[in-house]
Motif scaffolding. Structure first.
Motif, PDB file in Angstrom:
ATOM      1  N   ASP B 270      71.345  42.925  60.512  1.00  0.00           N
ATOM      2  CA  ASP B 270      69.925  42.771  60.248  1.00  0.00           C
ATOM      3  C   ASP B 270      69.197  42.380  61.532  1.00  0.00           C
ATOM      4  O   ASP B 270      68.153  42.943  61.881  1.00  0.00           O
ATOM      5  CB  ASP B 270      69.747  41.689  59.164  1.00  0.00           C
ATOM      6  CG  ASP B 270      68.376  41.761  58.536  1.00  0.00           C
ATOM      7  OD1 ASP B 270      67.941  42.904  58.262  1.00  0.00           O
ATOM      8  OD2 ASP B 270      67.763  40.703  58.345  1.00  0.00           O
ATOM      9  N   LYS B 274      66.290  44.479  63.664  1.00  0.00           N
ATOM     10  CA  LYS B 274      64.988  43.867  63.991  1.00  0.00           C
ATOM     11  C   LYS B 274      64.751  43.892  65.495  1.00  0.00           C
ATOM     12  O   LYS B 274      63.643  44.138  65.966  1.00  0.00           O
ATOM     13  CB  LYS B 274      64.953  42.425  63.467  1.00  0.00           C
ATOM     14  CG  LYS B 274      64.921  42.379  61.930  1.00  0.00           C
ATOM     15  CD  LYS B 274      64.123  41.198  61.419  1.00  0.00           C
ATOM     16  CE  LYS B 274      63.895  41.315  59.928  1.00  0.00           C
ATOM     17  NZ  LYS B 274      65.022  40.713  59.159  1.00  0.00           N
ATOM     18  N   VAL B 277      63.729  47.237  66.527  1.00  0.00           N
ATOM     19  CA  VAL B 277      62.328  47.486  66.173  1.00  0.00           C
ATOM     20  C   VAL B 277      61.430  46.818  67.217  1.00  0.00           C
ATOM     21  O   VAL B 277      60.473  47.411  67.716  1.00  0.00           O
ATOM     22  CB  VAL B 277      62.016  46.944  64.753  1.00  0.00           C
ATOM     23  CG1 VAL B 277      60.516  47.022  64.479  1.00  0.00           C
ATOM     24  CG2 VAL B 277      62.790  47.745  63.714  1.00  0.00           C
ATOM     25  N   THR B 285      63.476  49.112  59.207  1.00  0.00           N
ATOM     26  CA  THR B 285      64.315  47.917  59.280  1.00  0.00           C
ATOM     27  C   THR B 285      65.435  47.938  58.244  1.00  0.00           C
ATOM     28  O   THR B 285      66.130  46.949  58.067  1.00  0.00           O
ATOM     29  CB  THR B 285      63.469  46.650  59.041  1.00  0.00           C
ATOM     30  OG1 THR B 285      62.748  46.834  57.830  1.00  0.00           O
ATOM     31  CG2 THR B 285      62.513  46.399  60.174  1.00  0.00           C
TER      32      THR B 285
END
Lengths: 407, 434
Positions: B270, B274, B277, B285
């Motif tokens: 995760d 992120k 991004v 995401t």
């Protein structure tokens, strides 16, 4: 025929009668759906390809070493293949209908669209349409001066040089109808990816994709003016000549360079039958199950019928002694079976509809056509009548004198 | 007493031979069909690595832009691009991790005059063998140093070793692959997990023989060996430099030992997404970390046809059981007088019930035995069907036992109603009727 006495009798055999009804209902439901699945499979196996199916031979070769002269090699191969007696057309292509390996691309009607309109398969290869025997519906086929070499096209695409990219395309009727319903596709523009504009110059009756993941899109196909040099060859010849031509072609190519591997060789009909073999296997299995089901049910009716006849020997004797004819007795059992079958069929239809709903939800099957219900009913009535005939005849043969005996 | 019941049952069954044969045959057909299809379903939906599958996970992420050309129906891409796969690989956040892609390798046998042939190959990294429990017959896998250095080494399957080197210890020998020499560092023991879970999404067959050669990814790519399946989210014209193209073609598997490791890997994944991004590389995401069996389900590895066949077979079995119940019941009702006599002579309801259940079980066992034969016949038919898994269809001992349980339960259910009816019959009216 009087139905009330039959119903009265059946009320005394509730459980056995219910079981028989249940069996007929289940059989009816499963057979209706199975037959529907069979017709679906058969229909799929009949999918049109758009090519001259019985005239094609497919050959795929690979070199052992790395070579940099694919173009000269391909020209040489095509010349060799063309010389084989009986060969009318040859082409070096990138993919083959029902061949499973395919080149696909998203297309857009407007380059500014964020999502592709649809995904089509792209066929490359000079003389491809002629070799496959694809039929032109309107416009023109691709001409030799439309064509560009694959590597040149790749370079031009990298450089963003539109001048050296193909600018025309031939598409299938199905694709044209999907993109511009009710209009002529000729002269219209589509975009390959988001940047390459292509003008439709011809529409062909059909050319099926090499791999199909959605039957509705099986004919979304474009033929692009690109020459390819992958050792993937299509030969067209008379139907009876294909075996000989295939052998001669391999011999000729191997003779020109023995260090080559034949990866695939087919008479094209075999590609169709290979492509649909899973469907065929399933259809055969379903036919087997249907027959087995009907036989089991028929035998069940025979078995139960025989028991009831044996059980009611005395009653039959009494009826005969009181004046019933053999025909009366025969009809009694036939009507009884007809009644049971009718209830079973009624229940079976509801069940068949339910199973169909379940299959529609989970397996993307269409709705069961209404015609299946009357046809299924008639079939089960007939099977019931045939099955009960034996026991009923035996019942009719019971002599009246049985009435006077104690056991 | 049981012997007496058996004797009674056999007498009764012999009295109506045709009918007995009919019942047994119908039951056997239903059981045969059910077992055949169940065996195939079990084979297809089985666990490829039972001892390990709970610890193997398949991370997925989505590098495609929001207005991507690919219509993914909200599903994550099945494979990863090179950059992300390498970032996750080199992060070493799992006990073991390996990236992989399938390729076609052209193999030139060492024997003179032998013809070259194409075989399935896997381009992967060092942990592959230990992570997937692929045991070695000779030698071992390669090291992470070999991965980075692009060493031209190869691990071969035992069937290829038999073919090329007649099964001898070939470690150190050379294999000519795509016209380059690769040094054999290891020979695997026969290893072919079914389904071939690691090929899902990579463009390979889901069932069937294992792969023939295993090559370090970097070395294979240096020789321009291409992956079997590539998906690009932007137009690409150059398929030779896949490492930098906006394309996905690699599968990443990680081994995580316990739930805390899984949770921490999820957080890591995760965080990675992120971060990408934030860097502007990603716009989405979403990420996912399915375990092996979850990944198989997600990929619908069991064909729809096989499930349909199972439903069909059980529908068939149901009809056969109904058929048998009906026949047994009719048969038992005809014997009310016999039951009356037995009851009058002192037999209890329980005894009558047991007698009829024994009769039903004989039908069931006979049906089971014959059903087993039908199942073998059915599987023989499956083995000759055109499917990737066809040659794997064999009756295993668990299924063998299951056949008899199914047969017995089916026949006992079939016998229950008639036996119940029989033991309820009052003896007096029956005797009177005589």
């Amino acid at each position: 025929m009087d139905i009330l006495p039959i119903l009265a009798t059946l009320r005394r055999h509730k459980v056995t009668a219910t079981l028989l009804i249940l069996q007929i209902a289940l059989t009816c439901a499963i057979v209706c759906n199975a037959v529907f699945l069979i017709t679906q499979r058969l229909h799929r196996m009949d999918m049109p390809s758009g090519v001259a199916e019985h005239e094609l031979v497919h050959l795929r070769l690979a070199d052992i070493g790395r070579r940099d002269d694919e173009k000269a090699r391909t020209a040489e191969d095509l010349a060799l293949l063309r010389q084989i007696p009986g060969v009318t057309e040859v082409a070096s292509v990138n993919q083959v209908p029902f061949g499973n390996s395919s080149n696909n691309s998203g297309i857009k009607l407007d380059p500014k669209q964020s999502q592709s309109t649809l995904n089509m398969t792209t066929y490359f290869g000079e003389n491809l349409a002629q070799a496959f025997g694809v039929q032109l519906v309107s416009g023109r086929m691709l001409q030799p001066d439309d064509y560009m070499d694959f590597d040149a096209v790749v370079h031009a695409a990298q450089a963003g040089d539109l001048k050296h990219l193909p600018s025309v395309i031939v598409i299938t009727q199905a694709l044209a109808e999907r993109l511009w319903p009710g209009q002529s596709a000729l002269g219209k523009q589509i975009y390959l990816g988001s940047e390459v504009p292509l003008r439709v110059v011809g529409v062909v009756r059909g050319l099926v994709r090499p791999s199909i993941w959605d039957d509705a899109m099986a004919q979304y196909t474009g033929i692009l003016p690109v020459r390819v040099f992958d050792g993937n060859y299509i030969l067209r010849t008379a139907p009876g000549e294909r075996d000989r031509v295939l052998k001669a072609a391999i011999a000729a190519l191997k003779k020109s360079d023995p260090h080559r591997v034949v990866i695939a060789q087919h008479i094209w009909d075999d590609m169709r039958s290979d492509f649909f073999r899973q469907d065929r296997a399933m259809a055969v299995l379903l036919v087997g199950v249907c027959i087995a089901l009907l036989v089991v049910t028929a035998l069940g009716i025979v078995g139960l019928g025989s028991f009831w006849v044996a059980q009611r020997r005395r009653q039959i004797g009494v009826r005969r002694a009181l004046g019933a004819t053999r025909a009366n007795i025969l009809h009694y059992f036939q009507t009884e079976n007809f009644l049971l079958a009718t209830i079973g069929i009624g229940l079976g239809m509801v069940l068949a509809y339910g199973i169909n709903l379940f299959l529609m939800q989970h397996y993307e099957l269409p709705r069961l056509p209404a015609i299946y219900f009357p046809v299924g009913a008639v079939a089960l009535w007939l099977i019931g009548q045939v099955a009960v005939l034996g026991p009923a005849l035996r019942a009719a043969a019971v002599p009246p004198v049985v009435a006077t005996r104690s056991v | 007493m049981l012997v007496y019941y058996l004797d009674l049952a056999v007498r009764s069954l012999r009295r109506n031979r045709v009918l007995t044969v009919l019942m047994v045959l119908a039951l056997a057909l239903g059981i045969g069909a059910s077992i055949t299809t169940l065996t195939v379903l079990r084979l297809l939906s089985g666990d490829p690595l039972p001892q390990k599958s709970a610890r193997l996970f398949y991370p997925q992420l989505d590098p495609s832009p929001k207005n991507s050309a690919i219509d993914s129906n909200g599903r994550l891409p099945r494979t990863m691009g090179y950059v992300d796969a390498m970032n996750l690989l080199h992060a070493h956040r799992a006990t073991r991790q390996a990236v992989m892609a399938l390729t076609q390798a052209k193999i030139m046998p060492p024997q003179a005059h032998a013809h070259p042939f194409f075989s399935d190959g896997v381009m992967t990294t060092a942990d592959f063998f230990a992570m997937f429990d692929a045991g070695f017959q000779y030698g071992s896998g390669w090291s992470a140093t070999d991965d980075e250095g692009g060493s031209q080494v190869v691990v071969i399957a035992s069937f290829l070793n038999d073919k090329l080197f007649d099964g001898a210890d070939s470690v150190g020998r050379m294999v000519r692959l795509n016209d380059h020499d690769f040094r054999v560092v290891g020979v695997l023991k026969p290893w072919a997990p079914q389904p071939r879970f690691y090929t899902l999404g990579l463009g390979g067959d889901h069932y069937g023989d294992g792969d023939a050669v295993f090559l370090p990814l970097k070395a294979a790519r240096a020789l321009k060996m291409g992956p079997q399946d590539t998906e690009c989210y932007q137009a690409v014209d150059d398929f030779t430099h896949l490492e930098t193209a906006p394309c996905q073609w690699l599968g990443l598997w990680v081994e995580l030992d316990d739930s805390s490791a899984v949770a921490s890997y999820r957080r890591f994944l995760d965080g990675y997404v992120k971060e990408q991004v934030a860097l502007g590389r990603f716009q989405r995401t979403d990420s996912s970390l399915l375990d092996l069996m979850g990944w198989l389900r997600d990929q619908h590895v069991v064909p729809d046809d096989v499930r349909l066949q199972v439903y069909l077979a059980f529908g068939f079995l149901l009809i056969c059981v109904v058929n048998t119940v009906g026949l047994l019941l009719a048969k038992c009702l005809r014997r009310s007088q016999e039951i009356g006599v037995r009851r009058a002579l002192g037999a209890t309801r329980r005894e009558i019930f047991v007698q009829f259940m024994v009769e039903a079980s004989i039908v069931g066992l006979a049906g089971g035995a014959l059903g087993l034969a039908f199942a073998e016949l059915g599987l023989f038919g499956i083995r000759h069907q055109p499917a990737q898994y066809a040659h794997l269809a064999h009756l295993d001992p668990a299924m063998f036992a299951f056949t008899f349980v199914v047969a017995l339960v089916a026949s006992l259910i079939a016998g229950l109603l008639p036996a119940w009816r029989a033991c309820l019959l009052a003896p007096a009216p029956q005797l009177k009727a005589m």
